[in-house]
Every structure is written in structure tokens, then in C-alpha cells.
Motif scaffolding. Structure first.
Motif, PDB file in Angstrom:
ATOM      1  N   MET A   1      21.699  36.721  72.708  1.00 56.76           N
ATOM      2  CA  MET A   1      22.326  35.586  73.395  1.00 56.76           C
ATOM      3  C   MET A   1      23.718  35.347  72.804  1.00 56.76           C
ATOM      4  N   VAL A   3      27.110  33.670  71.356  1.00 60.92           N
ATOM      5  CA  VAL A   3      27.232  32.558  70.412  1.00 60.92           C
ATOM      6  C   VAL A   3      27.425  31.236  71.144  1.00 60.92           C
ATOM      7  N   LEU A   5      26.416  30.258  74.058  1.00 63.56           N
ATOM      8  CA  LEU A   5      25.161  29.792  74.640  1.00 63.56           C
ATOM      9  C   LEU A   5      24.197  29.306  73.567  1.00 63.56           C
ATOM     10  N   ARG A   6      24.179  29.992  72.431  1.00 60.09           N
ATOM     11  CA  ARG A   6      23.317  29.547  71.334  1.00 60.09           C
ATOM     12  C   ARG A   6      23.738  28.160  70.836  1.00 60.09           C
ATOM     13  N   GLU A   7      25.038  27.966  70.729  1.00 57.03           N
ATOM     14  CA  GLU A   7      25.548  26.663  70.282  1.00 57.03           C
ATOM     15  C   GLU A   7      25.215  25.574  71.294  1.00 57.03           C
ATOM     16  N   TRP A   9      22.732  25.592  73.453  1.00 53.35           N
ATOM     17  CA  TRP A   9      21.282  25.370  73.430  1.00 53.35           C
ATOM     18  C   TRP A   9      20.880  24.538  72.216  1.00 53.35           C
ATOM     19  N   ALA A  10      21.496  24.827  71.079  1.00 55.38           N
ATOM     20  CA  ALA A  10      21.173  24.080  69.863  1.00 55.38           C
ATOM     21  C   ALA A  10      21.610  22.622  69.962  1.00 55.38           C
ATOM     22  N   ASP A  15      17.573  21.158  66.389  1.00 55.49           N
ATOM     23  CA  ASP A  15      16.584  21.284  65.326  1.00 55.49           C
ATOM     24  C   ASP A  15      16.260  19.879  64.818  1.00 55.49           C
TER      25      ASP A  15
END
Length: 247
Positions: A1, A3, A5-7, A9-10, A15
Motif C-alpha cells: 500500500m 505511503v 494511503l497508509r497515512e 488509513w491510520a 491506533d
């Protein structure tokens, strides 16, 4: 994925054990509210913002110069109301200084009350919003967004200021690899800008299609949902609830 998109999503699904826990998506919801409310104020209350105070200072300068369509009084009322709201929001977050969840809850309840009062005024008065009705709406909305801004400042979730995008976009560019920076965090920062864009766009569509109360009503619904979530978060003892340590 990728970066970005990961950011993103996070930010949307954070978390829960992280330093800011569930706060990022809550801040995004408040950013959408900003767009909705400023669309209403600018398009229906005569070239005035209730969340963007930089814009009101500029508009005040335009009015002093005699530019048509700008009101120095409207900008001044918005500024005073916003400051009053920031004082109220500051009181709320300082009362709950030991728990960020309660800081969020108290601020959301206050902001919801002011926006709900504005909805009542729009329904009772009907269009056009002129004279005393106009300034009442500016005052109610300005106070509500001042409360929100004070809460966002106290919660200090990086890149999610809810009413200010200038520094967010500057950070995205200045921190990018192109600028030899550590990384732009573009996923989160683009979500912040997109949230305000979505709120402003939806608010403008409602106003332009003859539904002037809808942006404010939508904002109240979002705030009510956020308040319900915050009521649960206010009972948490997770690490994110502890106040940030400042120098």
C-alpha cells in the motif's frame, strides 16, 4: 500500500494505543463542520467567515478601503464572537486539563449548543438573514467555532487544526522529500484539506439549491454524533487521554 494511503488509513482508523488514540477522526469531523458553517456564513451572511479569522481581518481591510460587498461591522462581530468562544473553549479545556477525552466532550457540547441555537434562528426567521438576525447568526456561529478552535489547539493533534489549512499545506510541501524534508505526511494532511473541501462543497450545494438551513443542521448532526462518541471516550483511562507535556 502506498505511503499516502497508509497515512490516510491510520488517520481514519487510528491506533487506539497511540499518543492521540481516537482523536484524529474526531478532528476530521470537526473540519467538515468548519467547511459547512463557513459556506453558510460566507454565502448567506454577506462575505463574512465565522471560523476563518484571517479572512475576516482581510475583509475588514477591504471594507475600510470602500470595497463593495464587505461589512466592517460584520467582520468585527465575527472576530469578537470568535474570541468570546475561544475564551469559553479555553475555560472548558482547562477545567478538564487532566483528561483529553473530557476536554473534547465539554467543548463539543458547548459548540453543539451554539450551532443548534443558530439552526433555530434560521428556522424561525426565514430568509433573507438581514439586520439583527444576520448579526445574531454571526455571533452564535462565531462563538461556536471559537470554542472548537480552542479545543483543537489544546488537543494538539498534528496536522488536524480543524479551521486552519495554511500551515498544514505548508508543512506538506516544506517537509516533502522534494524539499529534502523528513516526509510530508501527505495522507493525513490531504485528508484535513479534503474534509474542509467536502464540508464547504456540500454546504454551498445546499445553499445554492435552496436549502439554507441544511449546512447548519448537518453540522449539528455531526457534532451530536461526535459528542456521543466523546461521552464514551471521556470515561477512558487509556494513555492518549493524558495531557500532552509541553516545554
Amino acid at each position: 500500500m502506498p505511503v499516502v494511503l497508509r497515512e490516510a488509513w491510520a488517520t481514519l482508523v487510528p491506533d487506539m494505543t497511540g499518543r492521540h488514540g481516537p482523536l484524529p477522526p474526531m478532528m476530521l469531523a470537526l473540519t467538515v463542520v468548519t467547511g459547512l458553517v463557513d459556506a453558510f456564513s460566507y454565502l448567506l451572511l454577506g462575505h463574512v467567515f465565522v471560523a476563518n479569522m484571517t479572512g475576516n481581518v482581510v475583509f475588514g481591510g477591504f471594507a475600510l478601503a470602500g470595497a463593495p460587498g464587505f461589512s466592517l461591522l460584520a467582520s468585527a462581530v465575527a472576530l469578537v464572537a470568535f474570541v468570546a468562544g475561544a475564551v469559553s473553549g479555553g475555560y472548558a479545556v482547562h477545567v478538564a486539563r487532566t483528561h483529553r477525552g473530557r476536554q473534547l466532550l465539554y467543548s463539543l457540547l458547548a459548540e453543539t449548543a451554539f450551532l443548534a441555537a443558530a439552526v433555530v434562528v434560521t428556522v424561525v426567521s426565514g430568509e433573507p438573514y438581514t439586520g439583527a438576525v444576520r448579526f445574531t447568526l454571526i455571533a452564535l456561529l462565531g462563538v461556536g467555532l471559537g470554542v472548537q478552535n480552542a479545543a483543537a489547539r489544546a488537543l494538539a493533534v498534528p496536522d488536524l487544526k480543524t479551521t486552519v489549512l495554511t500551515l498544514t499545506l505548508t508543512g506538506m510541501a516544506a517537509d516533502s522529500r522534494i524539499a529534502k524534508g523528513p516526509g510530508s505526511r501527505a495522507g493525513r494532511r490531504l485528508l484535513s484539506a479534503g474534509s474542509m473541501l467536502a464540508g464547504a462543497g456540500c454546504g454551498a450545494l445546499a445553499v445554492l439549491n435552496g436549502h439554507p438551513t441544511l449546512p447548519l443542521l448537518s453540522g449539528v448532526i455531526l457534532l451530536a454524533l461526535a459528542s456521543a462518541c466523546a461521552a464514551s471516550l471521556a470515561r477512558s483511562d487509556a494513555s492518549w487521554t493524558r495531557p500532552l507535556v509541553t516545554a
